[in-house]
Design an enzyme around this catalytic site. Structure first.
Site, PDB file in Angstrom:
ATOM      1  N   ASP A  95      -4.952   8.711   0.073  1.00 46.91           N
ATOM      2  CA  ASP A  95      -3.784   8.484  -0.122  1.00 46.91           C
ATOM      3  C   ASP A  95      -3.601   8.569  -1.675  1.00 46.91           C
ATOM      4  O   ASP A  95      -4.324   8.351  -2.572  1.00 46.91           O
ATOM      5  CB  ASP A  95      -3.450   6.922  -0.021  1.00 46.91           C
ATOM      6  CG  ASP A  95      -2.081   6.770   0.190  1.00 46.91           C
ATOM      7  OD1 ASP A  95      -1.192   6.300   1.391  1.00 46.91           O
ATOM      8  OD2 ASP A  95      -1.228   6.579  -0.884  1.00 46.91           O
ATOM      9  N   ASN A 141       2.386   1.791  10.168  1.00 47.35           N
ATOM     10  CA  ASN A 141       3.718   1.363   9.768  1.00 47.35           C
ATOM     11  C   ASN A 141       4.510   2.349  10.705  1.00 47.35           C
ATOM     12  O   ASN A 141       4.500   3.554  10.744  1.00 47.35           O
ATOM     13  CB  ASN A 141       4.043   1.573   8.139  1.00 47.35           C
ATOM     14  CG  ASN A 141       2.979   0.700   7.355  1.00 47.35           C
ATOM     15  OD1 ASN A 141       2.876  -0.279   7.808  1.00 47.35           O
ATOM     16  ND2 ASN A 141       2.881   1.305   6.243  1.00 47.35           N
ATOM     17  N   SER A 159       7.230   5.397   5.288  1.00 45.64           N
ATOM     18  CA  SER A 159       8.145   6.135   4.537  1.00 45.64           C
ATOM     19  C   SER A 159       7.849   7.695   4.612  1.00 45.64           C
ATOM     20  O   SER A 159       8.752   8.630   4.259  1.00 45.64           O
ATOM     21  CB  SER A 159       7.493   6.145   2.986  1.00 45.64           C
ATOM     22  OG  SER A 159       6.514   6.244   2.714  1.00 45.64           O
ATOM     23  N   HIS A 197       0.698   8.783  10.776  1.00 48.60           N
ATOM     24  CA  HIS A 197      -0.402   8.591  10.040  1.00 48.60           C
ATOM     25  C   HIS A 197      -1.134   7.156  10.191  1.00 48.60           C
ATOM     26  O   HIS A 197      -0.107   6.253  10.047  1.00 48.60           O
ATOM     27  CB  HIS A 197      -0.273   9.017   8.634  1.00 48.60           C
ATOM     28  CG  HIS A 197       0.776   8.276   8.018  1.00 48.60           C
ATOM     29  ND1 HIS A 197       2.191   8.570   8.205  1.00 48.60           N
ATOM     30  CD2 HIS A 197       0.803   6.933   7.088  1.00 48.60           C
ATOM     31  CE1 HIS A 197       3.026   7.841   7.606  1.00 48.60           C
ATOM     32  NE2 HIS A 197       2.388   6.888   6.918  1.00 48.60           N
TER      33      HIS A 197
HETATM   34  P1  AMP Z   1       3.901   5.180   5.198  1.00 48.46           P
HETATM   35  O1  AMP Z   1       4.769   4.400   3.954  1.00 48.46           O
HETATM   36  O2  AMP Z   1       3.340   3.973   5.960  1.00 48.46           O
HETATM   37  O3  AMP Z   1       4.847   6.138   5.693  1.00 48.46           O
HETATM   38  O4  AMP Z   1       2.871   5.752   4.148  1.00 48.46           O
HETATM   39  C1  AMP Z   1       2.845   6.880   3.490  1.00 48.46           C
HETATM   40  C2  AMP Z   1       1.916   7.029   2.717  1.00 48.46           C
HETATM   41  O5  AMP Z   1       1.670   8.296   2.176  1.00 48.46           O
HETATM   42  C3  AMP Z   1       2.088   6.147   1.320  1.00 48.46           C
HETATM   43  O6  AMP Z   1       0.892   5.446   1.123  1.00 48.46           O
HETATM   44  C4  AMP Z   1       2.084   7.297   0.086  1.00 48.46           C
HETATM   45  O7  AMP Z   1       1.204   6.607  -0.945  1.00 48.46           O
HETATM   46  C5  AMP Z   1       1.392   8.423   0.754  1.00 48.46           C
HETATM   47  N1  AMP Z   1       1.515   9.581   0.396  1.00 48.46           N
HETATM   48  C6  AMP Z   1       2.974  10.129  -0.075  1.00 48.46           C
HETATM   49  N2  AMP Z   1       2.831  11.563  -0.442  1.00 48.46           N
HETATM   50  C7  AMP Z   1       1.533  11.613  -0.440  1.00 48.46           C
HETATM   51  C8  AMP Z   1       0.978  13.058  -0.880  1.00 48.46           C
HETATM   52  N3  AMP Z   1       1.208  14.160  -1.123  1.00 48.46           N
HETATM   53  N4  AMP Z   1      -0.584  13.129  -0.861  1.00 48.46           N
HETATM   54  C9  AMP Z   1      -0.990  11.635  -0.200  1.00 48.46           C
HETATM   55  N5  AMP Z   1      -0.804  10.591   0.058  1.00 48.46           N
HETATM   56  C10 AMP Z   1       0.743  10.779   0.118  1.00 48.46           C
END
Ligand code: AMP
Length: 118
Positions: free
Chosen positions: A36, A91, A99, A104
């Site tokens: 992450d 989530n 988000s 994932h």
């Molecule tokens: P969620 O908010 O559960 O959808 O998790 C999305 C996750 O993706 C968050 O913890 C972000 O920090 C992570 N994230 C977003 N863009 C990237 C990226 N380019 N590489 C790695 N992690 C990412």
């Protein structure tokens, strides 16, 4: 939206395609695992099916074998980093903190994890 095709403007489809950089820690023919970008624990790895499905429920309906593989891989990610205890989080929906709308699983480990979560 779900299905095997990459979805335009999907960040995680971009990582799967190799168009967006990521620190990949494990790969299988159907999944990738990468760190992450904003880690919330010493180990914070995202397990992502290569095929685009918006949510874990969509994945469960469309391809339950991949969901089972993701759960097995989560244990392997934690073990690779020396952790027998870990949290696997999906989530689901913006109000629950989702988000990125490409399913994932967050693998979190390496510090005490409080309950209930915030
Ligand atoms: P969620 O908010 O559960 O959808 O998790 C999305 C996750 O993706 C968050 O913890 C972000 O920090 C992570 N994230 C977003 N863009 C990237 C990226 N380019 N590489 C790695 N992690 C990412």
């Amino acid at each position: 939206m779900s299905g095997p095709e990459a979805v335009a403007d999907c960040m995680f489809c971009g990582i799967v395609a190799g168009d967006v950089p990521a620190t990949i820690v494990r790969e299988t023919p159907r999944l990738i695992a990468f760190r992450d970008i904003d880690p919330q624990a010493p180990t914070h790895v995202l397990l992502v099916p290569r095929a685009h499905h918006a949510s874990v429920a969509e994945l469960a309906g469309a391809d339950p074998d991949v969901l089972a593989e993701l759960v097995r891989e989560a244990a392997a990610v934690a073990a690779d980093e020396g952790h027998s205890a870990y949290r696997l989080v999906f989530n689901t929906g913006a109000e629950a903190g989702q988000s990125v709308f490409h399913v994932h699983g967050h693998v979190l480990a390496g510090r005490p994890l409080a309950w209930p979560p915030g």
